[in-house]
Scaffold this active site. Sequence first.
Site, PDB file in Angstrom:
ATOM      1  N   GLU A   1      -4.490   3.447   6.541  1.00 53.08           N
ATOM      2  CA  GLU A   1      -4.293   3.272   5.093  1.00 53.08           C
ATOM      3  C   GLU A   1      -4.937   4.437   4.338  1.00 53.08           C
ATOM      4  OE1 GLU A   1      -5.256  -0.689   3.502  1.00 53.08           O
ATOM      5  OE2 GLU A   1      -6.112   0.277   1.741  1.00 53.08           O
TER       6      GLU A   1
ATOM      7  N   SER B   1     -10.724  -0.738   3.838  1.00 56.54           N
ATOM      8  CA  SER B   1      -9.869  -0.947   5.019  1.00 56.54           C
ATOM      9  C   SER B   1      -9.296   0.391   5.487  1.00 56.54           C
ATOM     10  CB  SER B   1      -8.702  -1.870   4.675  1.00 56.54           C
ATOM     11  OG  SER B   1      -9.199  -3.088   4.217  1.00 56.54           O
TER      12      SER B   1
ATOM     13  N   ARG C   1       0.831  -1.215   0.000  1.00 56.10           N
ATOM     14  CA  ARG C   1       0.000   0.000   0.000  1.00 56.10           C
ATOM     15  C   ARG C   1       0.869   1.271   0.000  1.00 56.10           C
ATOM     16  NH1 ARG C   1      -2.370  -3.673  -0.929  1.00 56.10           N
ATOM     17  NH2 ARG C   1      -4.300  -4.495  -0.045  1.00 56.10           N
TER      18      ARG C   1
HETATM   19  C1  LIG Z   1     -15.595  -0.557  -0.235  1.00 54.38           C
HETATM   20  C2  LIG Z   1     -14.143  -0.299  -0.536  1.00 54.38           C
HETATM   21  C3  LIG Z   1     -13.290  -1.355  -0.771  1.00 54.38           C
HETATM   22  C4  LIG Z   1     -11.933  -1.137  -1.043  1.00 54.38           C
HETATM   23  N1  LIG Z   1     -11.134  -2.198  -1.282  1.00 54.38           N
HETATM   24  C5  LIG Z   1      -9.837  -2.018  -1.564  1.00 54.38           C
HETATM   25  C6  LIG Z   1      -8.980  -3.136  -1.824  1.00 54.38           C
HETATM   26  O1  LIG Z   1      -9.411  -4.280  -1.852  1.00 54.38           O
HETATM   27  N2  LIG Z   1      -7.681  -2.886  -2.074  1.00 54.38           N
HETATM   28  C7  LIG Z   1      -7.161  -1.632  -2.099  1.00 54.38           C
HETATM   29  O2  LIG Z   1      -5.959  -1.483  -2.352  1.00 54.38           O
HETATM   30  N3  LIG Z   1      -7.955  -0.547  -1.874  1.00 54.38           N
HETATM   31  C8  LIG Z   1      -9.263  -0.705  -1.610  1.00 54.38           C
HETATM   32  N4  LIG Z   1     -10.067   0.372  -1.362  1.00 54.38           N
HETATM   33  C9  LIG Z   1      -9.489   1.726  -1.354  1.00 54.38           C
HETATM   34  C10 LIG Z   1      -9.637   2.483  -2.697  1.00 54.38           C
HETATM   35  O3  LIG Z   1     -10.647   1.949  -3.471  1.00 54.38           O
HETATM   36  C11 LIG Z   1      -8.327   2.471  -3.510  1.00 54.38           C
HETATM   37  O4  LIG Z   1      -7.276   2.999  -2.760  1.00 54.38           O
HETATM   38  C12 LIG Z   1      -8.471   3.266  -4.813  1.00 54.38           C
HETATM   39  O5  LIG Z   1      -7.326   3.088  -5.613  1.00 54.38           O
HETATM   40  C13 LIG Z   1      -8.683   4.752  -4.574  1.00 54.38           C
HETATM   41  O6  LIG Z   1      -9.012   5.328  -5.831  1.00 54.38           O
HETATM   42  P1  LIG Z   1      -9.749   6.726  -5.930  1.00 54.38           P
HETATM   43  O7  LIG Z   1      -9.771   7.103  -7.374  1.00 54.38           O
HETATM   44  O8  LIG Z   1     -11.034   6.697  -5.250  1.00 54.38           O
HETATM   45  O9  LIG Z   1      -8.702   7.649  -5.148  1.00 54.38           O
HETATM   46  P2  LIG Z   1      -9.025   8.955  -4.280  1.00 54.38           P
HETATM   47  O10 LIG Z   1      -9.643   8.547  -2.996  1.00 54.38           O
HETATM   48  O11 LIG Z   1      -9.745   9.954  -5.098  1.00 54.38           O
HETATM   49  O12 LIG Z   1      -7.543   9.453  -3.999  1.00 54.38           O
HETATM   50  C14 LIG Z   1      -6.682   8.701  -3.185  1.00 54.38           C
HETATM   51  C15 LIG Z   1      -5.298   9.379  -3.159  1.00 54.38           C
HETATM   52  O13 LIG Z   1      -4.711   9.332  -4.444  1.00 54.38           O
HETATM   53  C16 LIG Z   1      -4.458  10.636  -4.945  1.00 54.38           C
HETATM   54  N5  LIG Z   1      -4.762  10.605  -6.384  1.00 54.38           N
HETATM   55  C17 LIG Z   1      -5.916  10.198  -6.941  1.00 54.38           C
HETATM   56  N6  LIG Z   1      -5.805  10.254  -8.285  1.00 54.38           N
HETATM   57  C18 LIG Z   1      -4.566  10.727  -8.547  1.00 54.38           C
HETATM   58  C19 LIG Z   1      -3.868  11.028  -9.748  1.00 54.38           C
HETATM   59  N7  LIG Z   1      -4.411  10.847 -10.966  1.00 54.38           N
HETATM   60  N8  LIG Z   1      -2.606  11.517  -9.655  1.00 54.38           N
HETATM   61  C20 LIG Z   1      -2.031  11.705  -8.443  1.00 54.38           C
HETATM   62  N9  LIG Z   1      -2.643  11.440  -7.277  1.00 54.38           N
HETATM   63  C21 LIG Z   1      -3.895  10.960  -7.341  1.00 54.38           C
HETATM   64  C22 LIG Z   1      -5.374  11.550  -4.174  1.00 54.38           C
HETATM   65  O14 LIG Z   1      -4.888  12.875  -4.127  1.00 54.38           O
HETATM   66  C23 LIG Z   1      -5.369  10.875  -2.805  1.00 54.38           C
HETATM   67  O15 LIG Z   1      -4.211  11.224  -2.103  1.00 54.38           O
HETATM   68  C24 LIG Z   1     -11.426   0.193  -1.088  1.00 54.38           C
HETATM   69  C25 LIG Z   1     -12.304   1.265  -0.878  1.00 54.38           C
HETATM   70  C26 LIG Z   1     -13.649   1.027  -0.606  1.00 54.38           C
HETATM   71  C27 LIG Z   1     -14.571   2.201  -0.411  1.00 54.38           C
END
Ligand SMILES: Cc1cc2nc3c(=O)[nH]c(=O)nc-3n(C[C@H](O)[C@H](O)[C@H](O)COP(=O)(O)OP(=O)(O)OC[C@H]3O[C@@H](n4cnc5c(N)ncnc54)[C@H](O)[C@@H]3O)c2cc1C
Length: 377
Positions: A373, A277, A203
């Site tokens: 996380e 998580s 992570r």
């Molecule tokens: C129900 C649920 C289940 C999940 N299961 C998992 C799992 O199994 N495994 C796992 O690893 N994660 C899991 N996650 C966490 C999450 O889905 C991941 O971390 C996902 O990659 C976040 O993507 P996002 O686009 O929503 O990021 P955001 O929440 O929008 O951003 C997260 C971070 O990344 C940065 N960011 C976003 N896009 C960019 C970009 N293009 N360039 C630079 N920085 C950027 C943001 O500034 C922020 O710091 C889960 C979340 C939920 C709600």
Amino acid sequence: MRLDSCQSEYSRRLYYHKSCPKNKLVDFIEFGIKLLILSMKILEYQSLKKLNTFGIDVTAKYFAEFSSINDIQEILSNSKFLNTKKLILGGGSNLLFTQNYDGLILKNNLKGIELVKQDADFYYVKSAAGEVWHEVVMHCIKHNYAGLENLSLIPGNVGASPMQNIGAYGVEIKDVFYELEAYNLADKTIRTFSKADCKFGYRESVFKHELKNKYIITSVTFKLFKTPQFNTSYGAIETELAAMGIIDKSIRAISKAVCNIRNSKLPNPAEIGNAGSFFKNPEVVRGKYEFLKIKYPTIVGYELENGNMKLAAGWLIEQTGWKGKILGDAGVHKLQALVLVNYGNAKGNEIYDLSTKVLESVKEKFGVELEREVNII
Ligand SMILES: Cc1cc2nc3c(=O)[nH]c(=O)nc-3n(C[C@H](O)[C@H](O)[C@H](O)COP(=O)(O)OP(=O)(O)OC[C@H]3O[C@@H](n4cnc5c(N)ncnc54)[C@H](O)[C@@H]3O)c2cc1C
């Protein structure tokens, strides 16, 4: 001289201004429209409630969406953003807003998926950062590009996937990562990052540390197998495949099994606000694990390549009695102790404070430090 014979906008303008008044008017209107588009892109005090899966009710002082590199450049050319802090927003599924965001939020809408090359063993699939992660997984499965199936149904967008090296069911994106492109906010150039450049860990990546908030990830290229390497040893995948009556494994069947398991175990953010998580599984030295195992024989731990042990944070939290507890509208999910939830109108700070209480309890009982996380903003 005709309009399209001019090379650059600059020379076009120069030409117009030197020529007839009618063209001057056309140019003026065009310029006005551009300004209007630009100003329309910047919203002030935009609600973020629907843009984060915790459903935290906060605002962004400035908010803009981009669909191209040009958009990014246009937005950032506005001098008021020179010293304004910035946050790139994907699907908002790994964030906890603890206050209104006093800066510029840039929402990524870059779209496009492309097979850029292939060799004897691999497909190289490039996805724009604004694509929805699960849709890219589905696209790859449809075209028989193997490797992403265990990562089905993770919320969020492609651009955030390398940020924390997303992982599930025994696979992390580092296992299928080829390269990414990112826009440097300081020098406005696009840089290509190799796998080594990204410094992936559990992570973790360079973008969470030394390059935090310095780049906008614009695309990610995955190196996907032509011959699938089925990875079904983790979690309940085998059991679920059997329950589905699957005898001949396929990437489609594994994806479906993963989706079934996730749907049965994880709270849906559309129903209860959460970010998956909330804590990482902590790593301890083997001696510490052996010591805990004597006192707590059912402790859950996995051996790592470096000889250390990774403990199941969910198990640790469960033992402290926090599972299912509710404080105001913030809670620890009743089925998943790793997941903190917003039952309605919890403030980000209430969820953060709850996470601190959980951390303290685990530290007190086991002497183990949990790490969050989720990105705290
Ligand atoms: C129900 C649920 C289940 C999940 N299961 C998992 C799992 O199994 N495994 C796992 O690893 N994660 C899991 N996650 C966490 C999450 O889905 C991941 O971390 C996902 O990659 C976040 O993507 P996002 O686009 O929503 O990021 P955001 O929440 O929008 O951003 C997260 C971070 O990344 C940065 N960011 C976003 N896009 C960019 C970009 N293009 N360039 C630079 N920085 C950027 C943001 O500034 C922020 O710091 C889960 C979340 C939920 C709600």
